[in-house]
Every structure is written in C-alpha cells, then in structure tokens.
Design an enzyme around this catalytic site. Structure first.
Site, PDB file in Angstrom:
ATOM      1  N   ALA A  48       0.824  -1.204   0.000  1.00 31.75           N
ATOM      2  CA  ALA A  48       0.000   0.000   0.000  1.00 31.75           C
ATOM      3  C   ALA A  48       0.856   1.250   0.000  1.00 31.75           C
ATOM      4  O   ALA A  48       0.489   2.276  -0.589  1.00 31.75           O
ATOM      5  CB  ALA A  48      -0.929  -0.010   1.215  1.00 31.75           C
ATOM      6  N   ALA A  86       1.369  -4.438 -14.512  1.00 31.38           N
ATOM      7  CA  ALA A  86       2.471  -4.904 -13.668  1.00 31.38           C
ATOM      8  C   ALA A  86       3.340  -5.896 -14.435  1.00 31.38           C
ATOM      9  O   ALA A  86       2.850  -6.728 -15.191  1.00 31.38           O
ATOM     10  CB  ALA A  86       1.925  -5.554 -12.400  1.00 31.38           C
ATOM     11  N   ALA A  87       4.647  -5.814 -14.221  1.00 29.95           N
ATOM     12  CA  ALA A  87       5.579  -6.703 -14.916  1.00 29.95           C
ATOM     13  C   ALA A  87       6.966  -6.566 -14.309  1.00 29.95           C
ATOM     14  O   ALA A  87       7.267  -5.584 -13.628  1.00 29.95           O
ATOM     15  CB  ALA A  87       5.643  -6.369 -16.406  1.00 29.95           C
ATOM     16  N   SER A 131       4.762  -5.468 -25.122  1.00 31.72           N
ATOM     17  CA  SER A 131       5.902  -4.666 -25.575  1.00 31.72           C
ATOM     18  C   SER A 131       6.183  -4.940 -27.044  1.00 31.72           C
ATOM     19  O   SER A 131       6.003  -6.071 -27.522  1.00 31.72           O
ATOM     20  CB  SER A 131       7.148  -5.009 -24.751  1.00 31.72           C
ATOM     21  OG  SER A 131       8.326  -4.448 -25.331  1.00 31.72           O
ATOM     22  N   TYR A 157      13.343 -10.331 -21.678  1.00 30.38           N
ATOM     23  CA  TYR A 157      12.111  -9.580 -21.448  1.00 30.38           C
ATOM     24  C   TYR A 157      11.141  -9.783 -22.603  1.00 30.38           C
ATOM     25  O   TYR A 157       9.955 -10.090 -22.401  1.00 30.38           O
ATOM     26  CB  TYR A 157      12.439  -8.098 -21.283  1.00 30.38           C
ATOM     27  CG  TYR A 157      11.241  -7.196 -21.202  1.00 30.38           C
ATOM     28  CD1 TYR A 157      10.411  -7.197 -20.090  1.00 30.38           C
ATOM     29  CD2 TYR A 157      10.935  -6.312 -22.242  1.00 30.38           C
ATOM     30  CE1 TYR A 157       9.311  -6.364 -20.006  1.00 30.38           C
ATOM     31  CE2 TYR A 157       9.849  -5.469 -22.172  1.00 30.38           C
ATOM     32  CZ  TYR A 157       9.044  -5.492 -21.059  1.00 30.38           C
ATOM     33  OH  TYR A 157       7.944  -4.666 -20.989  1.00 30.38           O
ATOM     34  N   ILE A 207      24.171  20.842 -23.593  1.00 31.10           N
ATOM     35  CA  ILE A 207      25.329  19.979 -23.803  1.00 31.10           C
ATOM     36  C   ILE A 207      25.360  19.503 -25.256  1.00 31.10           C
ATOM     37  O   ILE A 207      24.362  18.979 -25.760  1.00 31.10           O
ATOM     38  CB  ILE A 207      25.269  18.765 -22.852  1.00 31.10           C
ATOM     39  CG1 ILE A 207      25.346  19.246 -21.397  1.00 31.10           C
ATOM     40  CG2 ILE A 207      26.392  17.774 -23.159  1.00 31.10           C
ATOM     41  CD1 ILE A 207      25.138  18.135 -20.391  1.00 31.10           C
TER      42      ILE A 207
END
Length: 337
Positions: A48, A86-87, A131, A157, A207
């Site tokens: 939580a 979630a992953a 993905s 992944y 930069i």
C-alpha cells in the site's frame, strides 16, 4: 490550446482493476480515468505504501509480488475489467544469473495466474500491456512491424512478454474472458526515465551531442497520453476482443529530428555535432555501449493501421504537444532540485 484527450464512454458502469498502478503507465491511466463517474477504480499494489499519490476515490488493494502464487481474490472481487500493467520490466544492465527464469516467473506465470483467477471471478475482459520487443529489436527503414508479424523477440524480457501473450490468448480461446494485447513502442511523457529523460536533460543544459548525422533511421514513439487513450478504448470496444494492437504516435522520426524537436519543446536549440553513424557505432562498441548505439542509429518502426481501422482510433495528441508536456515536467523537476 493543446488538444485534450477524447473520452469514450462505455455503455454501462464499469469496475476496473489496474495492476502496476504505481508505475509510469498504470498511474497515468488511473489519473486519466479518475474523473469519470461511470467507473469504479481499484489499484493493485505490491504494498500500500508504494501507491504514492493516487487519485482520490481509487481503492487500493495490497497484493504483494506478482508471481504464480499471488492471491488476487480481494483485488478481483466485483471487477469487470482488468488492465494488467504490472511486470518485471526490461533492465539495461541485467545482473541476474538466469534472467529469463525470473522474467518468466513474473511476466508469464504471474500474468497467467492473474488471468485464471480473473476469469474464475467473473471478469469480462483483461487488457494486457505487452511490448514491441515481442516483434523484435529493429526494422529496416520503410519496413515497419505489424501486429500480425511472426514474433521474433531477442532478449529475455521480450521472450517473456511473447510467452505471456500466447498463454493469455490460449486462455481466452477457452472462453469465459476476453483478452486484448497492446504492444507499445518506447513510451515518453511527464515522468519518463532512462535514456529519453537523460537526453532531454542534456538538451536543456545545452550539452553538445554527437548525433547530428543520424538522419537516415526512423523510430516510432508513443506519447504516454496516446497510449493511455488507446488502453481506455480497449477496455470496452467490442472489436478489441482477443486482438493484438501496436501503438505509436503515427509519426516516425530520425534520431537527429527527434532531438531537434525535443530542443524546440524545451525552448533550447539542440547543439548537435554531425558525427557519422559508423564512427559513432564503432566508438560505442569500444566503450561497451554497442546496444545503445544501435538504438540511436538503427530503426524501429511500427504500422498502426490495424489499430486505426479495427478500433477507429487515431492518436489524439501530436508528437510536438507530447514533447512540450514532457519538457514542462523536466523543467518542473529541475526546479524542485
């Protein structure tokens, strides 16, 4: 005035569970959905305390780590639709001895356990955030990935996301719950991290960057707002059931053009040194950064025609508007430091 995201309203009251609710995409989805009176929102969190500042009215359920043994009963009770963000995410410098087994435990076994429990709890649809790495790592310019291409993941992944998609689609084929898969390309927006944020910070500081000659490649990107808009549509669109969709802003840019547009968004001219791509790639390999150079110099394009035609969807936010929103967050972050 910058365009607002279109809100498409489903036909009835919906109860939505968002996993990964404290993450970059999950938290943005909840912020987008929170004002809607036709939705009841629940956030699944590892703890939580990880919720941070979730929108008012979002119910929080603590589920612990995502894995094959996770008990989703409290999170799923009364839910109509699950949006699974979630992953175990892709990491640039992997240190695990067997990363594929870790990715499989979370992204494949954990996602399938959630889906089975969701189906048994009477959930009607699960939207799975996958993905583009399922398709592969790069494309030839002018030859984008499509949603119907044969998957060709390269890293652990991407393999785990492909296997999760296959397991979820097999479950959907059994009946009882629909599955929608969304494969985003690189997602950017307020709060973006990693290389995208670093490049914006470098440009903000003036930069010089040796990327002024990377004009022949093409990269697809997706603004966080556009991804969230599509995810919202996929929660209820009838034609989305058991389909796979690719998502991008619909505008592919070379690395040099992207940096110039970033500079415009920041109000700072991009100081780009025209180092030829082969020289840049050679130097990067010497420094052990060959993968970074590949992403900067190579192409990765997606064709979102299926997403447009099947769902009658178009990205509601332009690339330049999205870059300005990301730039504003970079400046706000700098002021807080």
């Amino acid at each position: 005035m910058e365009p607002l995201l279109a809100i498409t309203t489903p036909h009835s009251f919906m109860r939505i569970l968002v996993t990964g609710a404290s993450g970059f995409v999950g938290s943005a989805l909840l912020r987008h959905l929170a004002p809607r009176p036709d939705l009841a929102l629940r956030a699944a969190l590892r703890t939580a305390a990880s919720g941070g500042l979730l929108p008012a009215g979002v119910e929080v359920v603590e589920t612990g780590d995502l894995g094959p043994q996770t008990n989703w009963h409290a999170a799923l009770t009364g839910i109509d639709t699950v949006v699974h963000c979630a992953a175990r995410v892709h990491v640039m410098n992997e240190t695990a001895g067997d990363p594929l087994s870790l990715f499989r435990r979370v992204n494949v076994e954990g996602s399938l356990a959630l889906a089975r429990q969701a189906r048994d709890a009477g959930v009607k649809r699960l939207v799975f955030l996958s993905s583009i790495k399922v398709n592969g790592e790069q494309t030839a310019p002018g030859h984008p990935f499509t949603a119907d291409d044969t998957p060709a993941p390269v890293d652990a992944y991407g393999i785990s996301k492909m296997e999760a998609e296959q397991a979820l689609m097999a479950l959907a084929a059994e009946g009882g719950m629909e599955v929608v898969v969304i494969r985003p390309v690189l997602v950017y927006g307020p709060g973006v991290k990693a290389n995208f944020r670093s490049m914006m910070r470098w440009l903000q500081k003036g930069i010089p960057l040796p990327l002024g000659a990377i004009t022949g490649n093409r990269r697809s990107l997706v603004a966080l707002d556009n991804l969230v808009d599509l995810m919202t549509l996929c929660m209820h669109h009838p034609a989305a059931a058991n389909e796979i969709f690719l998502v991008s802003d619909g505008e592919d840019l070379s690395t040099t053009e992207l940096l110039r547009r970033m500079g415009q968004a920041l109000g700072r001219p991009a100081r780009l040194i025209p180092v030829p791509a082969p020289v840049l790639e050679w130097g990067a390999r010497l420094l052990g950064k060959g993968a970074v150079a590949q992403r900067l110099c190579g192409s990765l394009q997606v064709d979102i025609e299926k997403t447009r035609s099947v769902l009658d969807w178009s990205p509601p936010v332009s690339t330049d508007v999205a870059l300005r929103r990301a730039a504003s967050a970079v400046y706000a972050d700098a002021e807080r430091r």
